[in-house]
Design an enzyme around this catalytic site. Sequence first.
Site, short mmCIF file in Angstrom:
data_model
loop_
_atom_site.label_atom_id
_atom_site.label_comp_id
_atom_site.label_asym_id
_atom_site.label_seq_id
_atom_site.Cartn_x
_atom_site.Cartn_y
_atom_site.Cartn_z
N GLU A 53 18.21 53.95 85.62
CA GLU A 53 18.58 55.08 85.25
C GLU A 53 19.16 56.22 86.26
O GLU A 53 20.31 56.62 86.06
CB GLU A 53 17.52 56.12 84.39
N GLY A 106 4.39 56.81 92.20
CA GLY A 106 5.40 57.51 91.62
C GLY A 106 4.77 58.80 90.81
O GLY A 106 5.08 59.97 91.06
N ARG A 107 3.94 58.51 90.05
CA ARG A 107 3.19 59.50 89.10
C ARG A 107 2.33 60.51 89.99
O ARG A 107 1.54 61.31 89.47
CB ARG A 107 2.49 58.87 88.16
N GLU A 133 0.10 55.39 82.19
CA GLU A 133 0.72 54.41 83.27
C GLU A 133 -0.47 53.84 84.29
O GLU A 133 -0.38 52.85 84.58
CB GLU A 133 2.02 55.03 84.09
N LYS A 172 11.72 56.50 94.31
CA LYS A 172 11.09 55.85 95.49
C LYS A 172 11.37 54.34 96.01
O LYS A 172 11.90 53.94 96.98
CB LYS A 172 9.66 55.67 94.90
N LYS A 202 12.23 46.04 81.44
CA LYS A 202 13.47 46.09 82.21
C LYS A 202 14.11 45.04 82.50
O LYS A 202 15.42 44.74 82.41
CB LYS A 202 12.85 46.49 83.89
N HIS A 257 0.12 75.01 63.77
CA HIS A 257 1.09 74.96 62.82
C HIS A 257 1.77 73.68 62.48
O HIS A 257 2.78 73.89 61.68
CB HIS A 257 2.23 76.18 62.79
O1 F6P Z 1 9.39 52.11 85.35
C1 F6P Z 1 8.10 52.88 86.07
C2 F6P Z 1 8.28 53.47 87.30
O2 F6P Z 1 8.20 52.64 88.32
C3 F6P Z 1 7.42 54.67 87.45
O3 F6P Z 1 6.19 54.14 88.05
C4 F6P Z 1 8.08 55.58 88.44
O4 F6P Z 1 7.56 56.89 88.60
C5 F6P Z 1 9.22 55.50 87.97
O5 F6P Z 1 9.77 54.25 87.28
C6 F6P Z 1 10.65 55.73 88.77
O6 F6P Z 1 10.62 55.05 89.91
P1 F6P Z 1 11.51 55.24 91.25
O7 F6P Z 1 11.13 56.62 91.65
O8 F6P Z 1 11.26 54.28 92.11
O9 F6P Z 1 12.90 55.35 90.68
#
Ligand code: F6P
Length: 543
Positions: free
Chosen positions: A209, A264-265, A350, A203, A509, A381
Amino acid sequence: MSGNFTKQLNQLKQLASERCNLRQAFNDDAQRAQRFSITACGISLDYSKNLITNSSWQALQQLAVNSNINSLRQQMQQGVAINNTEQRAVWHTRLRQQDVTGLMLDGEDIGQQITECRAKMAALVDNLHQQQYLGYQGKAITDLIWVGIGGSLLGPQMAVEALTPYHCSPVKLHFAGNIDGAVVSDILSTLNPATTLVVVASKSFGTEETKQNALAIRQWFSQHGADKAAIAHHFWAASSNITAAAEFGIEQKNILPLWDWVGGRYSLWSAIGLPIALMIGNQQFKALLAGAEAMDQHFFSAPMHENMPVIMALLGVWYINGHACQAQALLPYSHYLRLLPSYVQQLDMESNGKSVDHTGKALPYATAPVIWGDAGTNGQHAYHQLLHQSALAVPADFILPLQVKHPLKNHHQRLAAHCFAQTQALMQGKTLTEAIAECLAQGMSKQHANALAPHKVSPGNKPSNTLLLPELSPYYLGALISLYEHKVFCQGAIWQLNSFDQWGVELGKQLSGPIYQALAGNSSHSFDNSTSALITQFLAAQD
Ligand code: F6P
């Protein structure tokens, strides 16, 4: 603001201290299961095995009526910026609305934008299914790498897994989330760039990452001789940051839009759902949206006492704030739903793992639980021992699809038997008298029976919900996810916090930047003694 709920907390705690004996409650009331069950959108919820009595349940319902749930759900629909710290509307429900004609927000024709995005996604999926998307060497695309993390990955990954029997794509899907280089290296080691499409899902288009993984994949293309135009042809994005996506080298025509009003979630209903549409096809993706929309309609219109998300939210609040439970187990009795707990972890923790209300005032009560779990019967188990006999109380949601597509019907009967037996065992437990009788019936001496029986006692009275889905189809999966989304929403409303921001993830971060510089050998920063020592150890271990 948090005062309203604080006032009702004492009453909740007082009611929770009045012991509810579930065994007794079922003995006394032959209709208990019927009284505490509800069906919505074909999903049934049996919440009779919870520590509720008529009076505590009435008080909980009153809590819902007194809360902000009603006004907030109206504001949500109207597009009010209820995500107040980011000044954003919360409109993920609009993404599954079938008819979005004329849907406006702040003067923008959102309906038109959603429709265009859906059409672009569907065309890409059709192209890939028909093997008409040709790579830079003229060969059909065979593999798609979805690069994203958190909300840009967990939803599609969970849904793709859940809908395995519906897979119909000739294109293989690979998820690259973690910045652990093993993920991308392993994926790339099996692929050919000439037949690989990449979608960078972010987003913000600023997540480290995702950027790092996307850069590594772009470099892999270059190393295999792909030029700028070839790379541009093989890269797509799902993002609200068009500028950053374009700077990365993704062409405008290959960008699927996201909007600031979808968190995002909560985004698997948007372009972030592309992997789902790819794997199950456009028609079934529509069915997923339709199931979610049906649950939205239930949530927005049903009265509080007949509203499934509200009921689940109240039970959660009852355990967290009345009974001081800190955990919630999510136990899908479905191999295909095994990623659901990880997905709901982000959704719930979150959203509501916060300590201030939406005005910034410290909250004097606990909020979101620690969500954990895995597919049954595996957990039986492993950690169910703790559920049955430890002093900890962990409310659990059991989820079972009634019908399955695989041919092993007897397996399914056994799976269901275990699911129902677990909820029964948690509820009724085993008394010392029963344990002794059981030992004696097995031929043990009285002395042996008396010695062993205490170890076999299960206290029982452990709460659970049982959710039954007619089947694990796209429609019912959509309804199930929407149910959990609205449950989390209602809890946030009761706790009077903003469920739609996530400032807590920022500090880590920020701190990782200077540490990375030190690990890369060019830092002048000083750190606390422990962090310095860890950095030194890491540096000493590198070649
Ligand atoms: O670090 C948390 C977060 O901002 C989440 O809320 C989000 O879903 C995820 O990182 C990924 O964010 P993006 O879609 O901006 O890469």
